[in-house]
Design an enzyme around this catalytic site. Sequence first.
Site, PDB file in Angstrom:
ATOM      1  N   HIS A 116      -3.614  -7.746  14.878  1.00 36.30           N
ATOM      2  CA  HIS A 116      -3.783  -7.793  13.417  1.00 36.30           C
ATOM      3  C   HIS A 116      -4.676  -8.976  13.022  1.00 36.30           C
ATOM      4  O   HIS A 116      -5.540  -8.860  12.155  1.00 36.30           O
ATOM      5  CB  HIS A 116      -2.426  -7.981  12.717  1.00 36.30           C
ATOM      6  CG  HIS A 116      -1.456  -6.860  12.912  1.00 36.30           C
ATOM      7  ND1 HIS A 116      -0.300  -7.005  13.649  1.00 36.30           N
ATOM      8  CD2 HIS A 116      -1.441  -5.583  12.443  1.00 36.30           C
ATOM      9  CE1 HIS A 116       0.382  -5.866  13.618  1.00 36.30           C
ATOM     10  NE2 HIS A 116      -0.285  -4.985  12.912  1.00 36.30           N
ATOM     11  N   GLU A 163      -9.176  -0.007  15.916  1.00 34.41           N
ATOM     12  CA  GLU A 163      -9.508   1.147  16.764  1.00 34.41           C
ATOM     13  C   GLU A 163      -8.333   1.523  17.657  1.00 34.41           C
ATOM     14  O   GLU A 163      -8.356   2.549  18.318  1.00 34.41           O
ATOM     15  CB  GLU A 163     -10.756   0.828  17.602  1.00 34.41           C
ATOM     16  CG  GLU A 163     -12.000   0.759  16.732  1.00 34.41           C
ATOM     17  CD  GLU A 163     -13.243   0.295  17.477  1.00 34.41           C
ATOM     18  OE1 GLU A 163     -13.115  -0.172  18.626  1.00 34.41           O
ATOM     19  OE2 GLU A 163     -14.337   0.398  16.877  1.00 34.41           O
ATOM     20  N   ARG A 215       5.480  -2.532  18.246  1.00 35.15           N
ATOM     21  CA  ARG A 215       6.577  -1.853  18.949  1.00 35.15           C
ATOM     22  C   ARG A 215       6.767  -2.384  20.370  1.00 35.15           C
ATOM     23  O   ARG A 215       7.778  -2.059  21.005  1.00 35.15           O
ATOM     24  CB  ARG A 215       6.344  -0.340  18.979  1.00 35.15           C
ATOM     25  CG  ARG A 215       6.473   0.301  17.598  1.00 35.15           C
ATOM     26  CD  ARG A 215       6.500   1.813  17.653  1.00 35.15           C
ATOM     27  NE  ARG A 215       6.873   2.399  16.365  1.00 35.15           N
ATOM     28  CZ  ARG A 215       6.014   2.882  15.476  1.00 35.15           C
ATOM     29  NH1 ARG A 215       4.722   2.854  15.718  1.00 35.15           N
ATOM     30  NH2 ARG A 215       6.446   3.393  14.326  1.00 35.15           N
TER      31      ARG A 215
HETATM   32  P1  AMP Z   1       0.158  -1.570  11.824  1.00 38.42           P
HETATM   33  O1  AMP Z   1       0.771  -2.798  11.245  1.00 38.42           O
HETATM   34  O2  AMP Z   1       0.663  -1.219  13.185  1.00 38.42           O
HETATM   35  O3  AMP Z   1       0.126  -0.415  10.873  1.00 38.42           O
HETATM   36  O4  AMP Z   1      -1.362  -1.943  12.066  1.00 38.42           O
HETATM   37  C1  AMP Z   1      -2.165  -2.446  11.024  1.00 38.42           C
HETATM   38  C2  AMP Z   1      -3.596  -2.407  11.463  1.00 38.42           C
HETATM   39  O5  AMP Z   1      -3.732  -3.196  12.649  1.00 38.42           O
HETATM   40  C3  AMP Z   1      -4.070  -0.997  11.823  1.00 38.42           C
HETATM   41  O6  AMP Z   1      -5.389  -0.814  11.341  1.00 38.42           O
HETATM   42  C4  AMP Z   1      -4.005  -0.992  13.333  1.00 38.42           C
HETATM   43  O7  AMP Z   1      -4.923  -0.094  13.916  1.00 38.42           O
HETATM   44  C5  AMP Z   1      -4.388  -2.437  13.641  1.00 38.42           C
HETATM   45  N1  AMP Z   1      -3.913  -2.820  14.968  1.00 38.42           N
HETATM   46  C6  AMP Z   1      -2.665  -2.685  15.471  1.00 38.42           C
HETATM   47  N2  AMP Z   1      -2.632  -3.084  16.757  1.00 38.42           N
HETATM   48  C7  AMP Z   1      -3.892  -3.462  17.071  1.00 38.42           C
HETATM   49  C8  AMP Z   1      -4.508  -3.961  18.257  1.00 38.42           C
HETATM   50  N3  AMP Z   1      -3.829  -4.125  19.381  1.00 38.42           N
HETATM   51  N4  AMP Z   1      -5.823  -4.265  18.225  1.00 38.42           N
HETATM   52  C9  AMP Z   1      -6.537  -4.074  17.074  1.00 38.42           C
HETATM   53  N5  AMP Z   1      -6.026  -3.620  15.929  1.00 38.42           N
HETATM   54  C10 AMP Z   1      -4.721  -3.306  15.927  1.00 38.42           C
END
Ligand code: AMP
Length: 300
Positions: free
Chosen positions: A37, A149, A188
């Site tokens: 993030h 991505e 997760r």
């Molecule tokens: P989430 O909080 O899981 O909904 O993720 C929020 C944003 O962070 C989304 O655009 C995800 O694709 C991005 N994101 C989550 N994990 C990663 C990662 N390992 N690398 C890059 N972006 C990520």
Amino acid sequence: MQIFKNITELQHWRDAQKKLSKTVALVPTMGNLHAGHLSLVTLAKENADHCLVSIFVNPTQFGPNEDFDAYPRTLTEDLAQLTEAGADAVFAPSSPNILYSDISIPIQAPMAISNRLCGKYRPGHFDGVLQVVNKLLNLCGPNIAIFGEKDYQQLLLIRLMVKDFFLPIKIIGGPLMRDESGLAMSSRNRYLSPDQKALASQLFQHLTQTEKSIQAGSLTTSAQMASHCKAQITSLNKLGFEMQYYEICDAQTLSPLSEPGNSTPDNTTLIHNSNPPVILAAGYLGKTRLIDNIQVTYSG
Ligand code: AMP
């Protein structure tokens, strides 16, 4: 760093930035932040005057048997990390009803894409994602919005929605961040036991093998790709995964290259004629669902 719990405060700030002709990049998240993030925050700061992060665990994107209630909520730690990373503002609605209620107007993601890959195993997931991302984009009115991505199918659908709704927002995809073992960072991952964590990077290692085979030219027909993907699923299942899918797809359209029928008449693959492929996989390790992907590049 400013923190907004309601829409009035958020829009007051957004209007002030507009008056000052300052650009804003939005990074939507569900919180429980990690370095993946934070890399998007860095990208936001590089691409706009101000970085606004939203933190909202979106109920509409969880299925009835998924982990909505258990999803880690760590606002205090998240805010500390965002201050450290240099975010300018955070929108963390005090109640889910600010963004969603029973009379919210649904959005249906285009089935040709949303019924495949993750969508096949999470019915309605992408409809819920698009519904809330659409609201966030309208509410926050950013010049740019940044998505990872890591969620490749999601990013593609968001790009389609923004184009289809004529939203004046530039969408930027941020590279997938991994830990030192190669495991894709994810909120997760904290559900994984130490043994599962040791095994989890096998997903990335299998994807890397596939990438190398494609680059070496040893996966050239859709039949070869299909049997390779099947073998990768068998191998991961033997290690303890319960794989849902493992596919080689066109990176722009997500149409499956590893599906018989997608080869050219002389049975050589589409690969060198079309966009570079992306290899996508998802499966459970114990109770934790992992997703990962690699975009194949050709050198030279
Ligand atoms: P989430 O909080 O899981 O909904 O993720 C929020 C944003 O962070 C989304 O655009 C995800 O694709 C991005 N994101 C989550 N994990 C990663 C990662 N390992 N690398 C890059 N972006 C990520």
